[in-house]
Structures are given as C-alpha cells and as structure tokens.
Scaffold this motif. Structure first.
Motif, PDB file in Angstrom:
ATOM      1  N   GLY A 113      -2.129  -4.979   3.052  1.00  0.00           N
ATOM      2  CA  GLY A 113      -2.113  -4.754   1.619  1.00  0.00           C
ATOM      3  C   GLY A 113      -2.527  -5.998   0.861  1.00  0.00           C
ATOM      4  N   LYS A 114      -2.558  -5.888  -0.435  1.00  0.00           N
ATOM      5  CA  LYS A 114      -3.033  -6.973  -1.301  1.00  0.00           C
ATOM      6  C   LYS A 114      -2.291  -8.286  -1.088  1.00  0.00           C
ATOM      7  N   PHE A 115      -0.988  -8.228  -0.890  1.00  0.00           N
ATOM      8  CA  PHE A 115      -0.192  -9.440  -0.758  1.00  0.00           C
ATOM      9  C   PHE A 115       0.339  -9.663   0.665  1.00  0.00           C
ATOM     10  N   GLY A 116      -0.112  -8.849   1.620  1.00  0.00           N
ATOM     11  CA  GLY A 116       0.305  -9.004   3.010  1.00  0.00           C
ATOM     12  C   GLY A 116       1.685  -8.463   3.322  1.00  0.00           C
ATOM     13  N   ALA A 117       2.316  -7.794   2.365  1.00  0.00           N
ATOM     14  CA  ALA A 117       3.694  -7.338   2.532  1.00  0.00           C
ATOM     15  C   ALA A 117       3.795  -5.835   2.815  1.00  0.00           C
ATOM     16  N   GLY A 118       2.677  -5.188   3.176  1.00  0.00           N
ATOM     17  CA  GLY A 118       2.702  -3.774   3.516  1.00  0.00           C
ATOM     18  C   GLY A 118       2.203  -2.890   2.391  1.00  0.00           C
ATOM     19  N   VAL A 119       2.023  -1.620   2.728  1.00  0.00           N
ATOM     20  CA  VAL A 119       1.548  -0.621   1.776  1.00  0.00           C
ATOM     21  C   VAL A 119       2.303   0.688   1.978  1.00  0.00           C
ATOM     22  N   ALA A 120       2.311   1.508   0.955  1.00  0.00           N
ATOM     23  CA  ALA A 120       2.714   2.913   1.068  1.00  0.00           C
ATOM     24  C   ALA A 120       1.405   3.694   1.082  1.00  0.00           C
ATOM     25  N   TYR A 121       1.283   4.682   1.979  1.00  0.00           N
ATOM     26  CA  TYR A 121       0.010   5.409   2.089  1.00  0.00           C
ATOM     27  C   TYR A 121       0.225   6.920   2.092  1.00  0.00           C
TER      28      TYR A 121
END
Length: 125
Positions: A113-121
């Motif tokens: 993700g944008k900040f390296g902390a994961g994403v919800a998909y």
C-alpha cells in the motif's frame, strides 16, 4: 473431512500447492455459492517488493512472494489463481480471512500500500 462409518473423520486433500505461482503458505478460506475461495500468504509473484515481515519464518526479511487469492471446487477440481498480489500499491501478505458480500471478496493485507502498512481490497470473481 467427512465422517466414516465408525464415526471418526477421514481427511481428503482437494489441492496440493506446488508451483510458486499458485501461492505458498495457504491461510484462510471461505465458501460461497459452491466454490471455496482462499488466500496464500506468500508465493505468486517474486519481486523485490515482496519481502517477508521482520521475524517471519524466524529470520530477517527475504523474498517470499506477495500472496494470492484462489478458488477451487469442493471436489478439488477447477483450481484457479484469481489474483497475484504485486506487493506495491495493491499490498502483499494477505492474512485476514475473506469476507463475501454481494458476490465480491473482501480482505486485508499485512504489508504494501501507499505507506507500507497494508491495504483493504475488494475482488469480484
């Protein structure tokens, strides 16, 4: 697993993960409309952005793949990789179980993700 005549249960394997591209380290599954959907934490795509988290597998980060989303029928046929995480904007290391709503699969990744902390998909098969 299905019950045997004596009341104990009998395991039957419906898929063996083998090629790296199928995914590695299968994690959570969910059943929807006659199909099993699941994630693998690793495998899929091998690129430099798909590093294991610090301390995972008992060592420093190393390339393990970004993970996949797959489907398979309960009888073991029709295994398909629906998505291979790329590790950048789309995330990597999916860990949470898949949730199904209105025919789409929802989940989260640990990293990327944008900040390296994961994403919800969301994935609509």
């Amino acid at each position: 697993m299905s019950p045997a005549k004596n009341g104990s249960y009998v395991e039957s394997i419906i898929h063996r993960f083998g090629p790296f591209s199928d995914g590695q380290n299968a994690a959570n599954i969910t059943y929807y409309n006659g199909t099993i959907y699941g994630i693998t934490v690793a495998g899929g795509v091998d690129n430099a952005s798909c590093l294991s988290p610090q301390g995972a597998f008992g060592q420093n980060p190393h390339r393990v793949g970004c993970g996949t989303i797959y489907s398979v029928k309960p009888h073991g046929r029709d295994f398909r990789v629906l998505y291979r995480f790329q590790g950048n904007a789309d995330g990597n290391w999916p860990l949470a179980g898949l949730v199904v709503s209105n025919g789409s699969l929802y989940g989260t990744t640990l990293l990327g993700g944008k900040f390296g902390a994961g994403v919800a998909y969301k994935l609509t098969p």
